[in-house]
Design a protein around this motif. Sequence first.
Motif, PDB file in Angstrom:
ATOM      1  N   ASP A  37       0.810  -1.219   0.000  1.00  0.00           N
ATOM      2  CA  ASP A  37       0.000   0.000   0.000  1.00  0.00           C
ATOM      3  C   ASP A  37       0.841   1.265   0.000  1.00  0.00           C
ATOM      4  O   ASP A  37       0.366   2.322  -0.361  1.00  0.00           O
ATOM      5  N   HIS A  38       2.096   1.152   0.483  1.00  0.00           N
ATOM      6  CA  HIS A  38       2.913   2.364   0.629  1.00  0.00           C
ATOM      7  C   HIS A  38       4.297   2.139   0.038  1.00  0.00           C
ATOM      8  O   HIS A  38       4.802   1.022   0.033  1.00  0.00           O
ATOM      9  N   THR A  39       4.892   3.226  -0.450  1.00  0.00           N
ATOM     10  CA  THR A  39       6.256   3.152  -0.963  1.00  0.00           C
ATOM     11  C   THR A  39       7.189   3.796   0.061  1.00  0.00           C
ATOM     12  O   THR A  39       6.742   4.391   1.033  1.00  0.00           O
ATOM     13  N   HIS A  40       8.484   3.663  -0.150  1.00  0.00           N
ATOM     14  CA  HIS A  40       9.463   4.297   0.730  1.00  0.00           C
ATOM     15  C   HIS A  40      10.314   5.267  -0.074  1.00  0.00           C
ATOM     16  O   HIS A  40      10.328   5.230  -1.298  1.00  0.00           O
ATOM     17  N   LEU A  41      11.012   6.147   0.666  1.00  0.00           N
ATOM     18  CA  LEU A  41      11.934   7.072   0.009  1.00  0.00           C
ATOM     19  C   LEU A  41      13.288   6.383  -0.153  1.00  0.00           C
ATOM     20  O   LEU A  41      13.612   5.453   0.582  1.00  0.00           O
ATOM     21  N   TRP A  45      14.658   1.331   4.523  1.00  0.00           N
ATOM     22  CA  TRP A  45      14.357  -0.084   4.686  1.00  0.00           C
ATOM     23  C   TRP A  45      13.167  -0.218   5.616  1.00  0.00           C
ATOM     24  O   TRP A  45      12.951   0.618   6.486  1.00  0.00           O
ATOM     25  N   MET A  46      12.400  -1.295   5.483  1.00  0.00           N
ATOM     26  CA  MET A  46      11.369  -1.606   6.470  1.00  0.00           C
ATOM     27  C   MET A  46      11.289  -3.125   6.636  1.00  0.00           C
ATOM     28  O   MET A  46      11.225  -3.864   5.648  1.00  0.00           O
ATOM     29  N   ALA A  47      11.301  -3.562   7.901  1.00  0.00           N
ATOM     30  CA  ALA A  47      11.123  -4.984   8.193  1.00  0.00           C
ATOM     31  C   ALA A  47       9.754  -5.147   8.834  1.00  0.00           C
ATOM     32  O   ALA A  47       9.276  -4.240   9.530  1.00  0.00           O
ATOM     33  N   LEU A  91      10.401  -7.720   3.955  1.00  0.00           N
ATOM     34  CA  LEU A  91      11.442  -6.707   3.907  1.00  0.00           C
ATOM     35  C   LEU A  91      11.127  -5.784   2.731  1.00  0.00           C
ATOM     36  O   LEU A  91      10.741  -6.260   1.657  1.00  0.00           O
ATOM     37  N   MET A  92      11.228  -4.471   2.962  1.00  0.00           N
ATOM     38  CA  MET A  92      11.050  -3.498   1.886  1.00  0.00           C
ATOM     39  C   MET A  92      12.322  -2.659   1.796  1.00  0.00           C
ATOM     40  O   MET A  92      12.949  -2.368   2.816  1.00  0.00           O
ATOM     41  N   TYR A  93      12.695  -2.269   0.589  1.00  0.00           N
ATOM     42  CA  TYR A  93      13.853  -1.399   0.394  1.00  0.00           C
ATOM     43  C   TYR A  93      13.600  -0.536  -0.835  1.00  0.00           C
ATOM     44  O   TYR A  93      13.118  -1.037  -1.860  1.00  0.00           O
TER      45      TYR A  93
HETATM   46 CU   LIG Z   1       7.105  -0.358   4.171  1.00  0.00          CU
END
Ligand SMILES: [Cu+2]
Length: 330
Positions: A37-41, A45-47, A91-93
């Motif tokens: 649903d969301h992106t990152h800059l 990173w997001m775990a 994991l998101m990057y």
């Molecule tokens: Cu995220």
Amino acid sequence: MSKISALSFLLTLALGLTTSVASGRPDSHAPIGVMGDHTHLRGEWMASYRYMTMSMGPNYSGSSSLTPSDVHAGFPVSPIGMDMGMQMVGLMYAPSDQVTLMGMLNHTEISMDHIVRNGRTFTTRTSGIGDTGLGALWSIQKTDSHQVHLNLGITLPTGDLDVRDATPMGPNSLLPYAMRLGSGTYDLKPGITWTFLGEGWSAGAQGIATVRLNDNKYNYTLGDRVDLTAWVSYSIHPSVSISARVSYADWQNIDGADTRLNPMMVPTARTDLRSGSETTAHLGLNWEIPTGTFEGHRLAVEYGSVIERSLTGPQLGTDDVITMVWQWAF
Ligand SMILES: [Cu+2]
């Protein structure tokens, strides 16, 4: 309205939106049952750790519920209910502001209760690693208040299809489609997500398709699927938001068949009693920890209950779904 007051109105609006987006907001993420649903800059990173439970039952044909004796009119064995628990680490990057990459591994546990015509009951259980998800989110429009991104996902067939347990047929019987831990196929998951951040509230919508790309090693392909959802969230506190969401899912029958299963025995072994659609209403809560040691951490929970269904049956209908997630951005 004079030019000056129009200008100051626009300026206030712009400042308001900028501040509301720039500061961490609990509702800058969708209700937690929505993935991708969301992106990152760039460089973020997001775990995450996700626990999801789903309970199913009774059987339905169309929108009418069936008793086990209704099912026994056509099959010696009737499923009564099914419970699923899934743990997922993700994991998101973001290699750039425009692209966010995602990876997901899950462990799934399934148990299904059955009743035989003679009144005897039995339960089958499976657990193990499910299909592995990889994806990219591609931002195609981003303003202070709106974002549109494409969801480009694929799942790899890492989940086991040869799941076995004791049944009245034998101590090590092959279990039918619904008890299996994966699709056995490479599945493409294209979609699109729109999110809006307003003053104290937010909204969004997402559509994702699941397209099976090949036949699996037992010569069957699970049905393609469409998932649509829309939501609204309200900030009730600077770090807490509540949400209401509706989701709709539609899926097709199985193409081909695993010929090792006996479709006369139980409806779950039939490839033509799989299709259906369900509409679910969800209530959720997002909590973003604003400061201190756990800054950047989020906890979220969402409860969903199926409010409308139409199933090619006898088929077990979903009753409710609970999702709990911990997220850590760094
Ligand atoms: Cu995220």
